[in-house]
Design an enzyme around this catalytic site. Structure first.
Site, PDB file in Angstrom:
ATOM      1  N   ASP A  37       0.948  -1.126   0.066  1.00  0.00           N
ATOM      2  CA  ASP A  37      -0.084   0.031   0.069  1.00  0.00           C
ATOM      3  C   ASP A  37       1.023   1.278   0.167  1.00  0.00           C
ATOM      4  OD1 ASP A  37      -2.514  -1.124   0.029  1.00  0.00           O
ATOM      5  OD2 ASP A  37      -2.775  -0.680   2.258  1.00  0.00           O
ATOM      6  N   LYS A  62      -3.837   3.188  -3.390  1.00  0.00           N
ATOM      7  CA  LYS A  62      -4.963   3.647  -3.733  1.00  0.00           C
ATOM      8  C   LYS A  62      -5.124   5.301  -4.056  1.00  0.00           C
ATOM      9  CE  LYS A  62      -7.988   0.289  -2.649  1.00  0.00           C
ATOM     10  NZ  LYS A  62      -7.254  -0.184  -1.329  1.00  0.00           N
ATOM     11  N   MET A 180      -8.875   9.174   8.778  1.00  0.00           N
ATOM     12  CA  MET A 180      -9.203   9.562   7.376  1.00  0.00           C
ATOM     13  C   MET A 180     -10.221  10.794   7.646  1.00  0.00           C
ATOM     14  SD  MET A 180      -9.793   6.072   5.357  1.00  0.00           S
ATOM     15  CE  MET A 180     -10.280   5.049   6.681  1.00  0.00           C
TER      16      MET A 180
HETATM   17  N1  SAH Z   1      -4.836  -0.238   8.514  1.00  0.00           N
HETATM   18  C1  SAH Z   1      -4.491   1.207   8.928  1.00  0.00           C
HETATM   19  C2  SAH Z   1      -5.600   2.212   8.517  1.00  0.00           C
HETATM   20  C3  SAH Z   1      -5.676   2.263   7.056  1.00  0.00           C
HETATM   21  S1  SAH Z   1      -6.790   3.699   6.608  1.00  0.00           S
HETATM   22  C4  SAH Z   1      -3.878   1.193  10.293  1.00  0.00           C
HETATM   23  O1  SAH Z   1      -4.387   0.356  10.962  1.00  0.00           O
HETATM   24  O2  SAH Z   1      -3.529   2.326  10.846  1.00  0.00           O
HETATM   25  C5  SAH Z   1      -5.642   5.209   6.467  1.00  0.00           C
HETATM   26  C6  SAH Z   1      -5.653   6.021   7.315  1.00  0.00           C
HETATM   27  O3  SAH Z   1      -4.763   5.732   8.566  1.00  0.00           O
HETATM   28  C7  SAH Z   1      -5.107   7.505   7.017  1.00  0.00           C
HETATM   29  O4  SAH Z   1      -6.127   8.267   6.322  1.00  0.00           O
HETATM   30  C8  SAH Z   1      -4.799   8.079   8.542  1.00  0.00           C
HETATM   31  O5  SAH Z   1      -6.005   8.356   8.864  1.00  0.00           O
HETATM   32  C9  SAH Z   1      -4.421   6.866   9.276  1.00  0.00           C
HETATM   33  N2  SAH Z   1      -2.968   6.562   9.068  1.00  0.00           N
HETATM   34  C10 SAH Z   1      -1.965   5.624   8.660  1.00  0.00           C
HETATM   35  N3  SAH Z   1      -0.748   5.928   8.845  1.00  0.00           N
HETATM   36  C11 SAH Z   1      -0.872   6.962   9.775  1.00  0.00           C
HETATM   37  C12 SAH Z   1       0.236   7.809  10.453  1.00  0.00           C
HETATM   38  N4  SAH Z   1       1.650   7.036  10.530  1.00  0.00           N
HETATM   39  N5  SAH Z   1      -0.060   8.558  11.238  1.00  0.00           N
HETATM   40  C13 SAH Z   1      -1.320   8.990  11.201  1.00  0.00           C
HETATM   41  N6  SAH Z   1      -2.380   8.654  10.584  1.00  0.00           N
HETATM   42  C14 SAH Z   1      -1.966   7.501   9.998  1.00  0.00           C
END
Ligand code: SAH
Length: 264
Positions: A37, A62, A180
């Site tokens: 991803d 995406k 998100m």
């Molecule tokens: N599976 C992932 C989430 C996927 S949805 C998890 O468990 O973290 C994607 C969202 O995750 C992004 O839009 C943001 O809101 C969040 N995200 C992912 N990595 C991040 C990071 N390092 N810091 C803050 N938000 C993050």
């Protein structure tokens, strides 16, 4: 089950490669194909493989993808095709694969094709965000009895979270952790304020666990403007609830130390 290797859905954690699990590192090193991803930074694969030969890496982001977003159906077809071709497939996802990661659809597609699926958990970014703020997400002293993980981004054609219901839970002692949510923060905070006071604590953490990590503490009323004014953008997490009081105390202490230094 057909005669294929199991496909591993692996959580890469929030970004800092040191937050990968040992199991994630092992299955990545055993893989022949890794489907990655956008949210997974290059530093994760660098940490796992160093100068060693790498498996074939397929970017299936995406967003920010040159040919546009990779459609979910295409990702599922590719997973099935590679697994049935005898490859050792790892699907590497940001955070934990089971948190807003569309793992369910991918698992169903693989199961329908007779391919076994195994999930390796990762540290979800919401948890890393709470850590970045220096608070716990269930601090009893703040009356927090639980956590609600929500998406701020309604699925195409799908329903948005019931923000009034979430706000009622928040008022009763549930910390809200919103993934998100930056783009829709204005609408989300307005909906929450139907139930919660304007000065209810709210925070944002961008790039949790990474070198570029930044955060801001605010209130439901002020957060949307602050996000725009300070240019906060995805990937970011919104955290809402009285557990942030602890972070505020820290922030105030910083301010106090600063004031003392200025006067000295
Ligand atoms: N599976 C992932 C989430 C996927 S949805 C998890 O468990 O973290 C994607 C969202 O995750 C992004 O839009 C943001 O809101 C969040 N995200 C992912 N990595 C991040 C990071 N390092 N810091 C803050 N938000 C993050």
């Amino acid at each position: 089950m057909r005669d294929s290797h199991p496909v591993y859905l692996v959580g890469a954690g929030p970004g800092d490669p040191e937050l990968l699990t040992l199991k994630a590192v092992r299955v990545l090193r055993e893989a022949t194909v890794v489907m990655v991803d956008d949210l997974v930074g290059e530093q994760v694969l660098d940490a796992v493989f160093g100068d060693a030969p790498r498996p074939r890496v397929v970017q299936v982001g995406k967003r920010g993808h040159r040919a546009g977003a990779t459609p979910q159906a295409f990702i599922e077809k590719l997973l099935v095709r590679e697994a049935l071709a005898g490859e050792r497939v790892v699907r590497l996802k940001g955070g934990d694969p089971l948190v807003f990661g569309r793992a369910g659809e991918e698992m169903s597609a693989l199961h329908e094709a007779g391919v076994e699926v195994r999930v390796v958990n990762g540290i979800t970014s919401g948890l890393a965000a709470v850590n970045a703020l220096g608070v716990g997400w269930t601090d009893r002293r703040a009356g927090a009895q639980g956590v609600l993980l929500l998406t701020g981004h309604a699925q195409a054609g799908g329903a948005a979270p019931d923000w009034a219901a979430a706000a009622r839970l928040a008022a009763g002692g549930t910390t809200l952790v919103i993934y998100m949510g930056v783009q829709q923060a204005g609408a989300i905070c307005a909906a929450l304020r139907e139930v919660l006071p304007a000065d209810w604590p709210a925070a944002v953490v961008q790039q949790a666990s990474l070198g570029a990590q930044r955060h801001a503490l605010s209130t439901l009323e002020a957060l949307p403007r602050l996000l725009v004014a300070q240019g906060f953008a995805s990937p970011a997490i919104l955290v809402i609830g009285p557990v942030l009081a602890q972070a505020r105390a820290l922030a105030d202490e910083d301010l106090l130390a600063w004031a003392v230094r200025q006067s000295g």
